[in-house]
Design a protein around this motif. Structure first.
Motif, PDB file in Angstrom:
ATOM      1  N   PHE A 131       0.850  -1.182   0.000  1.00  0.00           N
ATOM      2  CA  PHE A 131       0.000   0.000   0.000  1.00  0.00           C
ATOM      3  C   PHE A 131       0.888   1.235   0.000  1.00  0.00           C
ATOM      4  CE2 PHE A 131      -4.068  -2.033   1.058  1.00  0.00           C
ATOM      5  CZ  PHE A 131      -3.629  -3.273   1.491  1.00  0.00           C
ATOM      6  N   ARG A 132       0.307   2.362  -0.366  1.00  0.00           N
ATOM      7  CA  ARG A 132       1.037   3.611  -0.274  1.00  0.00           C
ATOM      8  C   ARG A 132       0.087   4.711   0.141  1.00  0.00           C
ATOM      9  NH1 ARG A 132       2.528   4.674  -6.697  1.00  0.00           N
ATOM     10  NH2 ARG A 132       0.411   5.160  -7.411  1.00  0.00           N
ATOM     11  N   GLN A 133       0.673   5.755   0.728  1.00  0.00           N
ATOM     12  CA  GLN A 133      -0.141   6.846   1.241  1.00  0.00           C
ATOM     13  C   GLN A 133       0.632   8.150   1.146  1.00  0.00           C
ATOM     14  OE1 GLN A 133      -1.570   6.373   5.290  1.00  0.00           O
ATOM     15  NE2 GLN A 133      -3.416   7.531   4.816  1.00  0.00           N
ATOM     16  N   THR A 134      -0.071   9.188   0.717  1.00  0.00           N
ATOM     17  CA  THR A 134       0.459  10.549   0.729  1.00  0.00           C
ATOM     18  C   THR A 134      -0.392  11.379   1.674  1.00  0.00           C
ATOM     19  OG1 THR A 134      -0.887  11.101  -1.195  1.00  0.00           O
ATOM     20  CG2 THR A 134       1.389  10.405  -1.602  1.00  0.00           C
ATOM     21  N   PRO A 135       0.168  12.467   2.199  1.00  0.00           N
ATOM     22  CA  PRO A 135      -0.580  13.276   3.175  1.00  0.00           C
ATOM     23  C   PRO A 135      -1.933  13.724   2.637  1.00  0.00           C
ATOM     24  CG  PRO A 135       1.706  13.930   3.149  1.00  0.00           C
ATOM     25  CD  PRO A 135       1.539  12.973   2.012  1.00  0.00           C
ATOM     26  N   GLY A 136      -2.960  13.548   3.440  1.00  0.00           N
ATOM     27  CA  GLY A 136      -4.287  14.011   3.081  1.00  0.00           C
ATOM     28  C   GLY A 136      -5.064  13.073   2.187  1.00  0.00           C
ATOM     29  N   LYS A 137      -4.444  11.959   1.830  1.00  0.00           N
ATOM     30  CA  LYS A 137      -5.130  10.995   0.958  1.00  0.00           C
ATOM     31  C   LYS A 137      -5.306   9.654   1.664  1.00  0.00           C
ATOM     32  CE  LYS A 137      -3.781  12.862  -3.534  1.00  0.00           C
ATOM     33  NZ  LYS A 137      -3.218  12.537  -4.869  1.00  0.00           N
ATOM     34  N   GLU A 138      -6.259   8.893   1.191  1.00  0.00           N
ATOM     35  CA  GLU A 138      -6.481   7.556   1.736  1.00  0.00           C
ATOM     36  C   GLU A 138      -5.342   6.625   1.312  1.00  0.00           C
ATOM     37  OE1 GLU A 138     -11.384   7.487   1.826  1.00  0.00           O
ATOM     38  OE2 GLU A 138     -10.266   5.965   0.738  1.00  0.00           O
ATOM     39  N   ARG A 139      -5.138   5.601   2.150  1.00  0.00           N
ATOM     40  CA  ARG A 139      -4.135   4.609   1.816  1.00  0.00           C
ATOM     41  C   ARG A 139      -4.605   3.814   0.589  1.00  0.00           C
ATOM     42  NH1 ARG A 139      -1.282   1.756   6.819  1.00  0.00           N
ATOM     43  NH2 ARG A 139      -1.027   3.994   7.216  1.00  0.00           N
ATOM     44  N   GLU A 140      -3.707   3.715  -0.394  1.00  0.00           N
ATOM     45  CA  GLU A 140      -4.032   3.076  -1.665  1.00  0.00           C
ATOM     46  C   GLU A 140      -3.408   1.691  -1.748  1.00  0.00           C
ATOM     47  OE1 GLU A 140      -2.108   4.947  -4.986  1.00  0.00           O
ATOM     48  OE2 GLU A 140      -3.229   3.822  -6.487  1.00  0.00           O
ATOM     49  N   GLY A 141      -4.214   0.698  -2.050  1.00  0.00           N
ATOM     50  CA  GLY A 141      -3.682  -0.644  -2.283  1.00  0.00           C
ATOM     51  C   GLY A 141      -3.141  -0.739  -3.692  1.00  0.00           C
ATOM     52  N   ILE A 142      -1.865  -1.072  -3.837  1.00  0.00           N
ATOM     53  CA  ILE A 142      -1.280  -1.080  -5.171  1.00  0.00           C
ATOM     54  C   ILE A 142      -0.935  -2.469  -5.671  1.00  0.00           C
ATOM     55  CG2 ILE A 142      -0.416   1.294  -5.054  1.00  0.00           C
ATOM     56  CD1 ILE A 142       2.334   0.158  -4.324  1.00  0.00           C
ATOM     57  N   SER A 143      -0.772  -3.433  -4.781  1.00  0.00           N
ATOM     58  CA  SER A 143      -0.438  -4.771  -5.239  1.00  0.00           C
ATOM     59  C   SER A 143      -0.691  -5.778  -4.135  1.00  0.00           C
ATOM     60  CB  SER A 143       1.034  -4.837  -5.671  1.00  0.00           C
ATOM     61  OG  SER A 143       1.358  -6.108  -6.208  1.00  0.00           O
ATOM     62  N   CYS A 144      -0.918  -7.020  -4.541  1.00  0.00           N
ATOM     63  CA  CYS A 144      -1.012  -8.108  -3.568  1.00  0.00           C
ATOM     64  C   CYS A 144      -0.455  -9.375  -4.194  1.00  0.00           C
ATOM     65  CB  CYS A 144      -2.432  -8.322  -3.074  1.00  0.00           C
ATOM     66  SG  CYS A 144      -3.594  -8.819  -4.347  1.00  0.00           S
ATOM     67  N   ILE A 145      -0.128 -10.324  -3.323  1.00  0.00           N
ATOM     68  CA  ILE A 145       0.409 -11.597  -3.776  1.00  0.00           C
ATOM     69  C   ILE A 145      -0.175 -12.704  -2.920  1.00  0.00           C
ATOM     70  CG2 ILE A 145       2.483 -11.375  -2.330  1.00  0.00           C
ATOM     71  CD1 ILE A 145       4.028 -12.703  -4.717  1.00  0.00           C
ATOM     72  N   SER A 146      -0.573 -13.779  -3.566  1.00  0.00           N
ATOM     73  CA  SER A 146      -1.228 -14.878  -2.870  1.00  0.00           C
ATOM     74  C   SER A 146      -0.240 -15.612  -1.973  1.00  0.00           C
ATOM     75  CB  SER A 146      -1.847 -15.839  -3.876  1.00  0.00           C
ATOM     76  OG  SER A 146      -0.833 -16.484  -4.632  1.00  0.00           O
ATOM     77  N   THR A 147      -0.766 -16.491  -1.143  1.00  0.00           N
ATOM     78  CA  THR A 147       0.077 -17.188  -0.178  1.00  0.00           C
ATOM     79  C   THR A 147       1.214 -17.959  -0.844  1.00  0.00           C
ATOM     80  OG1 THR A 147      -1.506 -19.026  -0.191  1.00  0.00           O
ATOM     81  CG2 THR A 147      -1.749 -17.393   1.560  1.00  0.00           C
ATOM     82  N   SER A 148       0.952 -18.537  -1.995  1.00  0.00           N
ATOM     83  CA  SER A 148       1.983 -19.309  -2.691  1.00  0.00           C
ATOM     84  C   SER A 148       2.914 -18.450  -3.522  1.00  0.00           C
ATOM     85  CB  SER A 148       1.324 -20.324  -3.625  1.00  0.00           C
ATOM     86  OG  SER A 148       0.696 -19.659  -4.709  1.00  0.00           O
ATOM     87  N   SER A 168      10.453   2.570 -13.830  1.00  0.00           N
ATOM     88  CA  SER A 168       9.845   3.722 -14.517  1.00  0.00           C
ATOM     89  C   SER A 168       9.093   4.609 -13.538  1.00  0.00           C
ATOM     90  CB  SER A 168       8.912   3.238 -15.636  1.00  0.00           C
ATOM     91  OG  SER A 168       9.595   2.428 -16.555  1.00  0.00           O
ATOM     92  N   LEU A 169       9.748   4.941 -12.466  1.00  0.00           N
ATOM     93  CA  LEU A 169       9.082   5.704 -11.413  1.00  0.00           C
ATOM     94  C   LEU A 169       8.720   7.108 -11.877  1.00  0.00           C
ATOM     95  CD1 LEU A 169      11.164   4.397  -8.420  1.00  0.00           C
ATOM     96  CD2 LEU A 169       8.669   4.340  -8.565  1.00  0.00           C
ATOM     97  N   LYS A 170       7.595   7.577 -11.356  1.00  0.00           N
ATOM     98  CA  LYS A 170       7.058   8.886 -11.696  1.00  0.00           C
ATOM     99  C   LYS A 170       6.940   9.723 -10.422  1.00  0.00           C
ATOM    100  CE  LYS A 170       4.068   6.659 -15.167  1.00  0.00           C
ATOM    101  NZ  LYS A 170       2.664   6.483 -15.607  1.00  0.00           N
ATOM    102  N   PRO A 171       6.914  11.043 -10.561  1.00  0.00           N
ATOM    103  CA  PRO A 171       6.729  11.880  -9.368  1.00  0.00           C
ATOM    104  C   PRO A 171       5.473  11.513  -8.579  1.00  0.00           C
ATOM    105  CG  PRO A 171       7.460  13.222 -11.196  1.00  0.00           C
ATOM    106  CD  PRO A 171       7.198  11.845 -11.753  1.00  0.00           C
ATOM    107  N   GLU A 172       4.434  11.089  -9.250  1.00  0.00           N
ATOM    108  CA  GLU A 172       3.197  10.728  -8.556  1.00  0.00           C
ATOM    109  C   GLU A 172       3.302   9.423  -7.769  1.00  0.00           C
ATOM    110  OE1 GLU A 172       3.538  11.537 -11.794  1.00  0.00           O
ATOM    111  OE2 GLU A 172       2.176  10.345 -13.072  1.00  0.00           O
ATOM    112  N   ASP A 173       4.412   8.723  -7.889  1.00  0.00           N
ATOM    113  CA  ASP A 173       4.654   7.540  -7.065  1.00  0.00           C
ATOM    114  C   ASP A 173       5.206   7.914  -5.681  1.00  0.00           C
ATOM    115  OD1 ASP A 173       5.829   5.903 -10.016  1.00  0.00           O
ATOM    116  OD2 ASP A 173       3.882   5.594  -9.037  1.00  0.00           O
ATOM    117  N   THR A 174       5.523   9.173  -5.497  1.00  0.00           N
ATOM    118  CA  THR A 174       6.023   9.630  -4.209  1.00  0.00           C
ATOM    119  C   THR A 174       4.993   9.360  -3.111  1.00  0.00           C
ATOM    120  OG1 THR A 174       7.418  11.331  -5.184  1.00  0.00           O
ATOM    121  CG2 THR A 174       6.758  11.646  -2.885  1.00  0.00           C
ATOM    122  N   ALA A 175       5.402   8.644  -2.081  1.00  0.00           N
ATOM    123  CA  ALA A 175       4.496   8.262  -0.995  1.00  0.00           C
ATOM    124  C   ALA A 175       5.273   7.482   0.054  1.00  0.00           C
ATOM    125  CB  ALA A 175       3.357   7.393  -1.527  1.00  0.00           C
ATOM    126  N   VAL A 176       4.617   7.236   1.166  1.00  0.00           N
ATOM    127  CA  VAL A 176       5.108   6.253   2.126  1.00  0.00           C
ATOM    128  C   VAL A 176       4.508   4.905   1.724  1.00  0.00           C
ATOM    129  CG1 VAL A 176       5.191   5.524   4.535  1.00  0.00           C
ATOM    130  CG2 VAL A 176       5.300   7.956   3.958  1.00  0.00           C
TER     131      VAL A 176
END
Length: 128
Positions: A37-54, A85-93
């Motif tokens: 997940f990632r989060q920037t100030p003032g925005k909701e935490r965004e889910g960006i990826s997941c991986i199954s148990t295996s 290919s990182l973009k400025p909009e990828d800036t987050a925790v």
């Protein structure tokens, strides 16, 4: 108690790459679905990826599809997020998170409220 510790965040120029790591301890990693997940100030935490148990099943948000790759090493209790290919909009925790169980070969869209265990986060800044 499951513990997660992220690392690898940094300042990088647009177009650059980073690999985030998530070290998991306290339980067997193969029992958990993992999300990033990632989060920037003032925005909701965004889910960006997941991986199954295996590790067979993965999913990506449209905003990172084709640029980010999630992977896991259950034997060594590590999860990774390769970011290209990182973009400025990828800036987050960026946070890794775990939820107990889940399908062997798929994971649903990551929703923060479904995850029980969280790391402390790592800062990624993309700027020239």
């Amino acid at each position: 108690q499951l513990q997660l510790v992220e690392s690898g965040g940094d300042l990088v120029q647009p177009g650059g790459s980073l690999r985030l790591s998530c070290a998991v301890s306290g339980a067997d990693l193969y029992l958990y679905t993992i999300g990033w997940f990632r989060q920037t100030p003032g925005k909701e935490r965004e889910g960006i990826s997941c991986i199954s148990t295996s590790g067979v099943g993965t999913k990506y948000a449209a905003s990172v599809q084709g640029r980010f790759t999630i992977a896991r090493d259950n034997a060594n209790s590590m999860v990774y997020l390769q970011m290209n290919s990182l973009k400025p909009e990828d800036t987050a925790v960026y946070y890794c998170a775990a939820k107990y169980g889940g399908p062997f070969d798929s994971c649903p869209d990551p929703r923060s409220w479904e995850y029980d265990y969280w790391g402390q986060g790592t800062q990624v800044s993309v700027s020239s």
